[in-house]
Scaffold this motif. Structure first.
Motif, PDB file in Angstrom:
ATOM      1  N   ASP A 363     -24.938 -39.568  13.971  1.00  0.00           N
ATOM      2  CA  ASP A 363     -25.900 -39.081  13.476  1.00  0.00           C
ATOM      3  C   ASP A 363     -26.291 -37.139  14.181  1.00  0.00           C
ATOM      4  O   ASP A 363     -26.203 -37.223  14.553  1.00  0.00           O
ATOM      5  N   TYR A 364     -27.234 -36.888  13.105  1.00  0.00           N
ATOM      6  CA  TYR A 364     -27.276 -35.078  13.008  1.00  0.00           C
ATOM      7  C   TYR A 364     -28.557 -35.320  14.154  1.00  0.00           C
ATOM      8  O   TYR A 364     -28.725 -34.755  14.844  1.00  0.00           O
ATOM      9  N   PRO A 365     -29.410 -36.401  13.272  1.00  0.00           N
ATOM     10  CA  PRO A 365     -31.032 -35.526  13.922  1.00  0.00           C
ATOM     11  C   PRO A 365     -29.969 -36.372  16.092  1.00  0.00           C
ATOM     12  O   PRO A 365     -30.901 -35.600  16.291  1.00  0.00           O
ATOM     13  N   GLU A 366     -29.576 -37.110  16.316  1.00  0.00           N
ATOM     14  CA  GLU A 366     -29.406 -37.433  16.833  1.00  0.00           C
ATOM     15  C   GLU A 366     -28.996 -36.168  18.226  1.00  0.00           C
ATOM     16  O   GLU A 366     -29.227 -35.247  19.680  1.00  0.00           O
ATOM     17  N   SER A 367     -27.925 -35.232  17.394  1.00  0.00           N
ATOM     18  CA  SER A 367     -27.283 -33.948  18.365  1.00  0.00           C
ATOM     19  C   SER A 367     -27.697 -33.353  18.116  1.00  0.00           C
ATOM     20  O   SER A 367     -28.123 -32.586  19.241  1.00  0.00           O
ATOM     21  N   GLU A 368     -28.877 -32.886  17.166  1.00  0.00           N
ATOM     22  CA  GLU A 368     -30.408 -31.749  17.331  1.00  0.00           C
ATOM     23  C   GLU A 368     -31.160 -32.135  18.746  1.00  0.00           C
ATOM     24  O   GLU A 368     -30.722 -31.181  19.317  1.00  0.00           O
ATOM     25  N   ARG A 369     -30.716 -33.296  19.025  1.00  0.00           N
ATOM     26  CA  ARG A 369     -32.470 -33.636  20.113  1.00  0.00           C
ATOM     27  C   ARG A 369     -31.437 -33.510  20.982  1.00  0.00           C
ATOM     28  O   ARG A 369     -32.183 -33.063  22.562  1.00  0.00           O
ATOM     29  N   ASN A 370     -30.075 -33.840  21.187  1.00  0.00           N
ATOM     30  CA  ASN A 370     -30.009 -33.511  22.476  1.00  0.00           C
ATOM     31  C   ASN A 370     -29.920 -32.282  23.020  1.00  0.00           C
ATOM     32  O   ASN A 370     -29.500 -31.286  24.051  1.00  0.00           O
ATOM     33  N   LYS A 371     -30.230 -31.170  21.994  1.00  0.00           N
ATOM     34  CA  LYS A 371     -29.655 -29.567  22.509  1.00  0.00           C
ATOM     35  C   LYS A 371     -31.113 -29.277  23.072  1.00  0.00           C
ATOM     36  O   LYS A 371     -32.521 -29.241  22.496  1.00  0.00           O
ATOM     37  N   LEU A 372     -31.030 -28.586  24.320  1.00  0.00           N
ATOM     38  CA  LEU A 372     -32.098 -28.394  25.207  1.00  0.00           C
ATOM     39  C   LEU A 372     -32.866 -27.114  25.235  1.00  0.00           C
ATOM     40  O   LEU A 372     -32.640 -25.654  25.859  1.00  0.00           O
ATOM     41  N   ASN A 373     -33.332 -26.417  23.515  1.00  0.00           N
ATOM     42  CA  ASN A 373     -34.514 -25.318  24.009  1.00  0.00           C
ATOM     43  C   ASN A 373     -35.496 -25.160  24.516  1.00  0.00           C
ATOM     44  O   ASN A 373     -35.541 -25.886  25.614  1.00  0.00           O
ATOM     45  N   PRO A 374     -35.397 -23.951  25.019  1.00  0.00           N
ATOM     46  CA  PRO A 374     -36.801 -23.576  26.454  1.00  0.00           C
ATOM     47  C   PRO A 374     -37.581 -24.488  26.809  1.00  0.00           C
ATOM     48  O   PRO A 374     -38.144 -24.843  27.236  1.00  0.00           O
ATOM     49  N   TYR A 375     -38.339 -24.566  24.775  1.00  0.00           N
ATOM     50  CA  TYR A 375     -39.387 -25.321  25.203  1.00  0.00           C
ATOM     51  C   TYR A 375     -39.493 -26.637  25.599  1.00  0.00           C
ATOM     52  O   TYR A 375     -40.328 -27.211  26.039  1.00  0.00           O
ATOM     53  N   ARG A 376     -38.444 -27.495  25.102  1.00  0.00           N
ATOM     54  CA  ARG A 376     -38.067 -28.558  25.579  1.00  0.00           C
ATOM     55  C   ARG A 376     -37.838 -28.219  27.112  1.00  0.00           C
ATOM     56  O   ARG A 376     -38.237 -29.405  27.558  1.00  0.00           O
TER      57      ARG A 376
END
Ligand code: GUN
Ligand code: ZN
Length: 468
Positions: A363-376
């Motif tokens: 599911d898309y929200p899960e894959s988006e949350r997987n991405k470690l942008n610098p803030y995260r």
């Protein structure tokens, strides 16, 4: 004598909230002050804000200017092994064989105070050179190692969590402690160290495969008698380990239940790895207020698997999450390198190795949350780690009243061409916007390492300065 007031002038970046709550507008979770002043007294932050606003109030305070650096809160390593300092990067094996071949023989040496003391010096030097100012550490089954760990942490003035490691099977007999010995020594060490200075004590069952029911009962008893203590362990790291844990605890429906059953899963409980936790186990962690420490360097170096960041950060049941080096399972002390590997794991998580979409992450929200942008990423290394370890009242950002642990990062050090590629992001004189700062910090984690850590400060004192 009243404590002296001092100040640091420079460019600051920190997190004020969990950026996973701010999808698409992550800067709202962060704070960037291009020309800031951090006022310190007795190792505590007394004031923080733009230099122009604060300097009239603190005109007589001696200020140290740290130019051309981004100053961030000290890194928090949620899971590291003090007695594995000498065997980091050991060749060729997955978890259970690696423990038997490389780890237990080395950890045995820490019953000798001279050896343990020398190791502690090297261990803390390496952490500070990587910008780590707080860690939650495993010691060994010998109390000597715990005592030498805390003695060295005290010399450095660092806030640390550690404890005697309980293991009564699955290691050479001379390395094991009996449940009774473990209880007695843990109690003595808790009374000696817990909440003395900056020390915090963790009741530490090593892992279910190495701990009998009797050992877990002793951990349970210690937690009942000393409910303020932390609990630190490993969980669901490697598929063979998970199978063995199930065989040892057939009455438990999964690995997490071993800790639930013993009254350990709750606030101030951390389990390292959690690569193979089920969706239901993540939910129970979240509900209990327990935390998982994501150790990507180790999960890849020992071939354990890909941690599911997107699942752990599901807003329906957000798990408290720190990052850890797991040195020596992880092949570096550097939290900057941990973040690099965490970023890669996040992206790989969305794809199976054969190229198809990973059904666990469809599911898309899960894959988006997987991405470690610098803030995260920098959240996990600072305020998020503090939150996971229940230390966010004293650590994690530059809020007034917190302890003054911080790191000055040089975004241009590291690889030879780093200054050149970073110059695509911001002027050579430094970041002018929050986004520029965040992308320079991403450059540090994507391409950098210890070379980007220029200075490390603990309780308002500089304890490390890069020399070359
Ligand atoms: N599980 C039990 N002991 C250890 C250890 O020392 N390192 C790691 N990575 N996992 C463990
Ligand atoms: Zn570990």
């Amino acid at each position: 004598m009243p404590p002296q007031t001092t100040a640091i002038r420079g460019t600051f970046f920190d997190l004020l909230d969990d950026p996973w709550k701010y999808v698409g507008h992550e800067p709202d979770a962060a704070r960037f002050i291009q020309d800031g002043l951090l006022v310190l007294e007795g190792g505590i932050i007394k004031a923080f804000g733009p230099f122009a606003e604060l300097s009239p109030r603190f005109q007589n305070v001696p200020a140290t200017h740290i130019p051309n650096r981004i100053i961030v809160p000290g890194f928090i390593d949620g899971h590291i092994h003090f007695p594995q300092t000498r065997v980091l990067g050991a060749y060729g094996l997955q978890l259970l064989d690696w423990l038997q071949t490389w780890i237990f023989p080395e950890e045995l040496k820490y019953a000798d105070p001279t050896y343990a003391r020398e190791a502690a010096g090297r261990f803390f030097d390496a952490m500070l050179a990587g910008g780590t100012t707080t860690c939650q550490a495993f010691t060994t089954s010998s109390p000597v190692s715990t005592e030498e760990f805390f003695a060295e942490a005290e010399r450095r003035g660092m806030r640390t969590i550690a404890g005697l490691t309980g293991i009564d099977r699955f290691a050479p007999p001379e390395f094991l402690n009996t449940p009774e010995q473990f209880y007695r020594e843990s109690k003595r060490l808790i009374e000696k160290y817990h909440r003395k200075g900056r020390h915090l004590y963790a009741i530490t069952p090593r892992f279910a495969v190495g701990c009998t029911e009797e050992m877990m009962d002793m951990c349970s008893r210690l937690k009942r008698e000393f409910p303020d203590c932390w609990v630190n362990t490993h969980i669901s790291e490697n598929p063979t380990e998970v199978r063995q844990a199930k065989q040892y605890y057939p009455q438990c429906k999964d690995y997490t239940e071993v800790h639930e059953k013993h009254g350990l899963l709750g606030p101030r409980f951390t389990a390292g790895h959690g690569v193979w936790l089920s969706n239901d186990e993540f939910k129970r962690f979240a509900k209990a207020g327990a935390s998982v420490c994501f150790c990507p360097l180790s999960n890849l170096f020992l071939g354990s698997g890909l941690f599911r960041i997107g699942r752990a950060t599901d807003p329906e049941h957000r798990v408290r999450l720190s990052v850890g080096s797991d040195m020596g399972g992880g092949n570096a002390f550097s939290i900057v390198r941990v973040l690099e590997e965490a970023y890669k794991v996040g992206l790989c998580n969305n794809t199976m190795l054969d190229g198809s979409v990973n059904p666990r992450e469809m599911d898309y929200p899960e894959s988006e949350r997987n991405k470690l942008n610098p803030y995260r990423a920098y959240y996990l290394a600072t305020l998020g780690g503090a939150n996971a370890l229940y230390l966010d009242d004293v650590l994690g950002n530059f809020n007034v009243g917190k302890e003054a642990d911080f790191v000055a990062l040089d975004w241009n050090a590291g690889q030879h061409a780093m200054a050149w590629h970073q110059s695509l992001i911001a002027p050579a004189t430094g970041p002018e916007t929050m986004d520029q700062a965040a992308m320079l910090l991403f450059g540090v984690m994507a391409c950098g390492d210890d070379r980007n850590v220029d200075e490390t400060w603990v309780a308002g004192k500089r304890v490390y300065k890069k020399t070359t």
